[in-house]
Enzyme design. Structure first.
Site, PDB file in Angstrom:
ATOM      1  N   THR A  74       6.155   0.670   2.167  1.00  0.00           N
ATOM      2  CA  THR A  74       7.846   1.988   2.422  1.00  0.00           C
ATOM      3  C   THR A  74       6.017   2.352   3.706  1.00  0.00           C
ATOM      4  OG1 THR A  74       9.000   1.187   0.954  1.00  0.00           O
ATOM      5  CG2 THR A  74       9.639   2.962   2.457  1.00  0.00           C
ATOM      6  N   LYS A 105       7.525  11.252  -0.096  1.00  0.00           N
ATOM      7  CA  LYS A 105       7.214  10.804   1.350  1.00  0.00           C
ATOM      8  C   LYS A 105       7.952   9.543   1.473  1.00  0.00           C
ATOM      9  CE  LYS A 105       5.954   6.662   1.042  1.00  0.00           C
ATOM     10  NZ  LYS A 105       5.607   4.886   1.210  1.00  0.00           N
ATOM     11  N   LYS A 143      14.795   0.026   5.467  1.00  0.00           N
ATOM     12  CA  LYS A 143      14.513   1.410   3.642  1.00  0.00           C
ATOM     13  C   LYS A 143      14.179   2.537   4.103  1.00  0.00           C
ATOM     14  CE  LYS A 143      12.133   1.723  -0.121  1.00  0.00           C
ATOM     15  NZ  LYS A 143      13.077   1.163  -1.394  1.00  0.00           N
ATOM     16  N   LEU A 159       0.999  -1.286  -0.246  1.00  0.00           N
ATOM     17  CA  LEU A 159       0.373   0.134  -0.159  1.00  0.00           C
ATOM     18  C   LEU A 159       0.815   1.155  -0.425  1.00  0.00           C
ATOM     19  CD1 LEU A 159      -1.964  -1.258   2.961  1.00  0.00           C
ATOM     20  CD2 LEU A 159      -2.796  -0.992   0.040  1.00  0.00           C
ATOM     21  N   PRO A 160       0.089   2.138   0.022  1.00  0.00           N
ATOM     22  CA  PRO A 160       1.358   3.670  -0.651  1.00  0.00           C
ATOM     23  C   PRO A 160       1.974   3.750   0.523  1.00  0.00           C
ATOM     24  CG  PRO A 160      -1.024   3.576  -1.570  1.00  0.00           C
ATOM     25  CD  PRO A 160      -1.024   2.294  -1.140  1.00  0.00           C
TER      26      PRO A 160
HETATM   27  P1  NAD Z   1       0.032   2.562  -5.791  1.00  0.00           P
HETATM   28  O1  NAD Z   1      -0.401   3.472  -5.744  1.00  0.00           O
HETATM   29  O2  NAD Z   1       0.504   2.153  -7.133  1.00  0.00           O
HETATM   30  O3  NAD Z   1      -0.053   0.954  -5.399  1.00  0.00           O
HETATM   31  C1  NAD Z   1      -1.120   0.495  -3.699  1.00  0.00           C
HETATM   32  C2  NAD Z   1      -2.490   0.128  -4.500  1.00  0.00           C
HETATM   33  O4  NAD Z   1      -2.782   0.175  -2.782  1.00  0.00           O
HETATM   34  C3  NAD Z   1      -3.609   1.164  -4.904  1.00  0.00           C
HETATM   35  O5  NAD Z   1      -3.547   0.719  -6.218  1.00  0.00           O
HETATM   36  C4  NAD Z   1      -4.462   1.268  -4.385  1.00  0.00           C
HETATM   37  O6  NAD Z   1      -5.368   1.793  -4.935  1.00  0.00           O
HETATM   38  C5  NAD Z   1      -4.693   0.582  -3.162  1.00  0.00           C
HETATM   39  N1  NAD Z   1      -4.437   0.825  -1.863  1.00  0.00           N
HETATM   40  C6  NAD Z   1      -4.710   2.292  -1.439  1.00  0.00           C
HETATM   41  N2  NAD Z   1      -5.253   1.698  -0.139  1.00  0.00           N
HETATM   42  C7  NAD Z   1      -5.346   0.267   0.180  1.00  0.00           C
HETATM   43  C8  NAD Z   1      -6.477  -0.003   0.900  1.00  0.00           C
HETATM   44  N3  NAD Z   1      -7.739   0.195   1.831  1.00  0.00           N
HETATM   45  N4  NAD Z   1      -7.056  -0.978   0.526  1.00  0.00           N
HETATM   46  C9  NAD Z   1      -6.728  -2.178  -0.985  1.00  0.00           C
HETATM   47  N5  NAD Z   1      -5.577  -1.350  -1.423  1.00  0.00           N
HETATM   48  C10 NAD Z   1      -5.785   0.153  -1.014  1.00  0.00           C
HETATM   49  O7  NAD Z   1       1.676   2.610  -5.089  1.00  0.00           O
HETATM   50  P2  NAD Z   1       2.794   1.391  -5.548  1.00  0.00           P
HETATM   51  O8  NAD Z   1       3.917   1.784  -6.177  1.00  0.00           O
HETATM   52  O9  NAD Z   1       2.781   0.295  -5.806  1.00  0.00           O
HETATM   53  O10 NAD Z   1       4.295   1.157  -3.978  1.00  0.00           O
HETATM   54  C11 NAD Z   1       3.154   0.788  -2.874  1.00  0.00           C
HETATM   55  C12 NAD Z   1       4.486   0.481  -2.236  1.00  0.00           C
HETATM   56  O11 NAD Z   1       5.220   0.565  -2.244  1.00  0.00           O
HETATM   57  C13 NAD Z   1       4.589   2.639  -0.655  1.00  0.00           C
HETATM   58  O12 NAD Z   1       5.149   2.464  -0.008  1.00  0.00           O
HETATM   59  C14 NAD Z   1       6.063   2.107  -1.990  1.00  0.00           C
HETATM   60  O13 NAD Z   1       7.104   3.643  -1.461  1.00  0.00           O
HETATM   61  C15 NAD Z   1       6.295   1.312  -1.689  1.00  0.00           C
HETATM   62  N6  NAD Z   1       8.104   0.647  -2.606  1.00  0.00           N
HETATM   63  C16 NAD Z   1       7.079   1.088  -4.166  1.00  0.00           C
HETATM   64  C17 NAD Z   1       8.193   0.882  -5.353  1.00  0.00           C
HETATM   65  C18 NAD Z   1       7.942   1.594  -6.945  1.00  0.00           C
HETATM   66  O14 NAD Z   1       9.532   2.038  -7.545  1.00  0.00           O
HETATM   67  N7  NAD Z   1       6.929   2.025  -7.198  1.00  0.00           N
HETATM   68  C19 NAD Z   1       9.612   0.824  -4.637  1.00  0.00           C
HETATM   69  C20 NAD Z   1       9.976   0.510  -3.752  1.00  0.00           C
HETATM   70  C21 NAD Z   1       8.614   0.049  -2.667  1.00  0.00           C
END
Ligand code: NAD
Length: 300
Positions: A95, A245, A170, A64-65
């Site tokens: 994260t 963030k 992280k 999740l975000p």
């Molecule tokens: P994203 O926003 O694309 O995906 C997160 C998903 O969570 C979204 O589809 C959103 O609709 C869903 N969501 C939000 N609240 C929810 C809830 N209560 N129930 C169910 N679903 C819910 O973000 P992402 O890029 O996939 O990143 C996710 C996490 O991973 C973050 O914490 C980010 O910092 C970390 N991360 C991302 C990357 C990257 O390259 N994108 C790399 C390493 C770590």
């Protein structure tokens, strides 16, 4: 084994895909219908809530975000806590702030449910390849139980310490990556101003003391690294808002510990400004685009 996977966004989708490819069944849930549909197209079964996904899963994974999303997906109405059975393991791979991981873990523990924080590094290309680095906080025996599922998504699964320790690792990593991206962007803007070819500068730096992973893999100047987001009009990748963030998480942690930090807050503010100028949902390497020189008429 069936995995209840909650949060099938940018990272969640390739992670679900790798679980499915390695023989796990997945029941997915996302609040955004488009994100859930993408997981269903990959072969996941749908759940109508986080509670339902948690109830059906032998293991629960969340991606999740931010801290607030994790808190509400676990503890809010229709959340994991309402559905998950005693004795199960929940693995949060988002994260977030280590304090939130500890709070959620404590609430789950009251119900006899185990919790690991397991944030990832490597962004989308390595999520697709299944070669993420996964840093884990929590009980080592719980990690061994969850390891086969984690190994389906990542190649380096490292036990860092107690609950929250994975998140600490992280945010330390992203402090370095976020600051480095701003530094690389500033350097290449200067080189460009002097008419130095960015390809040649990249060659020089990659063999010099300024070499850094973010330049080698996520070069902010388009057309130099084919796989980099900059070469796809900065489509994420890792969004500017998410990196802002993460730098904020590092700055908050330092504040609580009374540790002076100077470059992380500066980088965070630049990313925030880039965000308010339309780059928030672009890859964080787009900070380079934001750092355009002022007009030649501006006084120096
Ligand atoms: P994203 O926003 O694309 O995906 C997160 C998903 O969570 C979204 O589809 C959103 O609709 C869903 N969501 C939000 N609240 C929810 C809830 N209560 N129930 C169910 N679903 C819910 O973000 P992402 O890029 O996939 O990143 C996710 C996490 O991973 C973050 O914490 C980010 O910092 C970390 N991360 C991302 C990357 C990257 O390259 N994108 C790399 C390493 C770590």
């Amino acid at each position: 084994m069936k995995v209840g996977f909650i949060g099938t966004g940018t990272m969640g989708q390739p992670m679900v895909n790798n679980l499915l490819k390695k023989g796990f069944a997945v029941v997915g849930y996302d609040v955004a219908p488009a994100a859930l549909e993408a997981a269903l197209r990959l072969g996941a079964a749908p759940a109508g809530s986080a509670a339902e996904a948690a109830k059906q899963g032998d293991l629960v994974i969340t991606m999740l975000p931010s801290s607030a999303h994790v808190e509400s997906a676990y503890l809010g109405p229709g959340g994991v806590l309402e559905g998950v059975a005693r004795g199960r393991i929940c693995v949060d791979m988002s994260t977030i702030d280590p304090g939130t991981s500890r709070r959620v873990a404590a609430r789950l523990r009251e119900r006899g449910v185990r919790f690991l924080d397991a944030p990832v590094s490597g962004a989308v290309p390595r999520a697709v390849e299944g070669t993420l680095t996964i840093m884990v906080g929590g009980d080592a025996r719980d990690l061994e139980e969850a390891r086969p599922a984690l190994a389906a998504m990542g190649t380096n699964v490292i036990h860092v310490g107690d609950v929250g320790a994975g998140e600490v690792a992280k945010l330390c990593n992203n402090l370095i990556a976020g600051v480095a991206m701003v530094a690389v962007s500033e350097a290449f803007r200067i080189a460009e101003g002097f008419g130095v070819d960015p390809k040649i500068l990249t060659q020089v730096i990659s063999k010099s003391s300024g070499s850094t992973w973010v330049m080698e893999h996520g070069h902010p100047v388009p057309g130099i690294v084919e796989k980099a987001a900059s070469s796809r009009d900065y489509a994420p990748g890792f969004m500017t808002d998410l990196m802002a963030k993460d730098l904020g998480l590092a700055v908050n942690a330092a504040r609580e510990l009374r540790i002076p930090v100077a470059v992380a807050p500066a980088a965070q503010q630049l990313l925030r400004l880039a965000s308010s100028h339309g780059f928030g949902r672009k890859d964080f390497s787009s900070v380079y685009r934001f750092l355009e020189p002022s007009s030649r008429e501006a006084p120096v």
